[in-house]
Write a protein that holds these residues in place. Structure first.
Motif, PDB file in Angstrom:
ATOM      1  N   ARG A 171     -26.846 -10.126   2.901  1.00  0.00           N
ATOM      2  CA  ARG A 171     -26.840 -11.547   3.209  1.00  0.00           C
ATOM      3  C   ARG A 171     -28.213 -12.104   3.608  1.00  0.00           C
ATOM      4  O   ARG A 171     -28.387 -13.317   3.729  1.00  0.00           O
ATOM      5  CB  ARG A 171     -25.848 -11.819   4.365  1.00  0.00           C
ATOM      6  N   ASP A 180     -37.621 -17.003  -6.747  1.00  0.00           N
ATOM      7  CA  ASP A 180     -36.982 -17.967  -5.857  1.00  0.00           C
ATOM      8  C   ASP A 180     -35.487 -17.695  -5.735  1.00  0.00           C
ATOM      9  O   ASP A 180     -34.665 -18.250  -6.455  1.00  0.00           O
ATOM     10  CB  ASP A 180     -37.233 -19.401  -6.359  1.00  0.00           C
ATOM     11  N   LYS A 182     -33.353 -18.411  -3.422  1.00  0.00           N
ATOM     12  CA  LYS A 182     -32.501 -19.431  -2.797  1.00  0.00           C
ATOM     13  C   LYS A 182     -31.832 -20.312  -3.856  1.00  0.00           C
ATOM     14  O   LYS A 182     -30.749 -20.842  -3.639  1.00  0.00           O
ATOM     15  CB  LYS A 182     -33.385 -20.258  -1.875  1.00  0.00           C
ATOM     16  N   ILE A 183     -32.489 -20.453  -5.025  1.00  0.00           N
ATOM     17  CA  ILE A 183     -31.921 -21.314  -6.066  1.00  0.00           C
ATOM     18  C   ILE A 183     -30.620 -20.695  -6.591  1.00  0.00           C
ATOM     19  O   ILE A 183     -29.604 -21.366  -6.722  1.00  0.00           O
ATOM     20  CB  ILE A 183     -32.940 -21.515  -7.210  1.00  0.00           C
ATOM     21  N   HIS A 185     -28.874 -18.251  -5.058  1.00  0.00           N
ATOM     22  CA  HIS A 185     -27.943 -17.833  -3.991  1.00  0.00           C
ATOM     23  C   HIS A 185     -28.125 -18.717  -2.754  1.00  0.00           C
ATOM     24  O   HIS A 185     -28.890 -18.384  -1.856  1.00  0.00           O
ATOM     25  CB  HIS A 185     -28.210 -16.374  -3.614  1.00  0.00           C
ATOM     26  N   SER A 186     -27.404 -19.831  -2.743  1.00  0.00           N
ATOM     27  CA  SER A 186     -27.598 -20.757  -1.626  1.00  0.00           C
ATOM     28  C   SER A 186     -26.945 -20.224  -0.346  1.00  0.00           C
ATOM     29  O   SER A 186     -27.209 -20.705   0.742  1.00  0.00           O
ATOM     30  CB  SER A 186     -27.017 -22.119  -1.980  1.00  0.00           C
ATOM     31  N   ASN A 187     -26.078 -19.206  -0.504  1.00  0.00           N
ATOM     32  CA  ASN A 187     -25.318 -18.725   0.659  1.00  0.00           C
ATOM     33  C   ASN A 187     -25.995 -17.559   1.390  1.00  0.00           C
ATOM     34  O   ASN A 187     -25.380 -16.911   2.218  1.00  0.00           O
ATOM     35  CB  ASN A 187     -23.917 -18.286   0.214  1.00  0.00           C
TER      36      ASN A 187
END
Ligand code: NAI
Length: 215
Positions: A171, A180, A182-183, A185-187
């Motif tokens: 996580r 990048d 975060k693009i 996997h926003s969670n």
């Protein structure tokens, strides 16, 4: 105020407070005023008070701060005692340097596994751990439930590796890969590290200094 409501800029200053206070504690200092702390850290006293007020304020009027207590409280906020199980992916030059020189334990993480896709590196000792092949990554994650990963692999390999790691339950990523994350996997929580950006900031500062001297 809940942890989520604290601004990112305050959170980013906390490790520096923690490091400074740890050094003062080691030097045997018992208490410190916000003025003295501000002078030592190159911040204003009001900035320090504002930062600490986000967590309910730690000082006592007329006394200042108890160094050991403040160090402990900031450590608790940062979660330095969490021992979150962590794996490192990519045992190349960077991965080896990080695994050997970063004290994960002191910062809330427990490095439990190092993985590389190159079979020639399987078994290589880095500190107390031996590099494992990525063929056993899934079963290792099933068994040991790492929640954090350090990505020291090339950008081209990072998307696939990150997808797998997220599906295995990771996580949080300490991401050196320039991908990048975060693009896709926003969670997940991602802390991107770009040493080159830091160097360019130094370049900006150096060039401004030279211009000032030349004027
Ligand atoms: P390196 O080539 O020495 O090591 C990369 C390692 O990753 C190799 O051992 C390779 O077998 C392994 N690898 C590749 N794909 C993999 C996968 N899918 N799963 C597991 N292991 C895999 O390279 P180095 O110098 O260690 O750098 C690693 C990456 O970090 C580079 O892509 C570089 O651009 C980046 N880097 C980032 C920095 C930053 O500040 N963010 C600073 C320095 C390097």
């Amino acid at each position: 105020m809940s942890k989520n409501a604290i601004s990112n800029s305050v959170i980013r200053r906390l490790p520096r407070y923690y490091r400074f206070l740890g050094e003062l504690e080691k030097q045997g200092m018992v208490r410190i005023s916000s003025r003295e702390l501000s002078e030592r850290m190159g911040l204003t006293a009001s900035q320090i008070r504002q930062d600490f007020n986000c967590f309910g304020g730690f000082g006592q009027q007329g006394y200042g701060y108890n160094v050991k207590e403040l160090h402990g409280k900031i450590g608790d906020i940062l979660g330095v005692n969490a021992e979150s199980p962590t794996i490192l992916i990519g045992a190349g030059n960077l991965g080896r340097a990080i695994a050997s020189h970063i004290d994960f334990h002191k910062r809330g993480f427990n490095l439990i596994g190092i993985f590389d896709s190159n079979p020639e590196l399987t078994g290589m000792a880095i500190g107390e751990l031996n590099v494992k092949g990525t063929d056993v990554l899934e079963s290792f994650c099933d068994e040991n439930k790492p929640v954090a990963a350090v990505l020291c692999i090339p950008k081209a390999a990072a998307a696939e590796a990150a997808n797998k790691l997220v599906s295995y339950g990771v996580r949080a990523f300490w991401n050196f890969s320039h991908y990048d994350l975060k693009i896709a996997h926003s969670n997940v929580i991602v802390e991107n590290v770009h040493l080159g950006d830091s160097l360019m900031t130094l370049s900006y500062g150096l060039n401004s200094l030279i211009e000032e001297i030349d004027e």
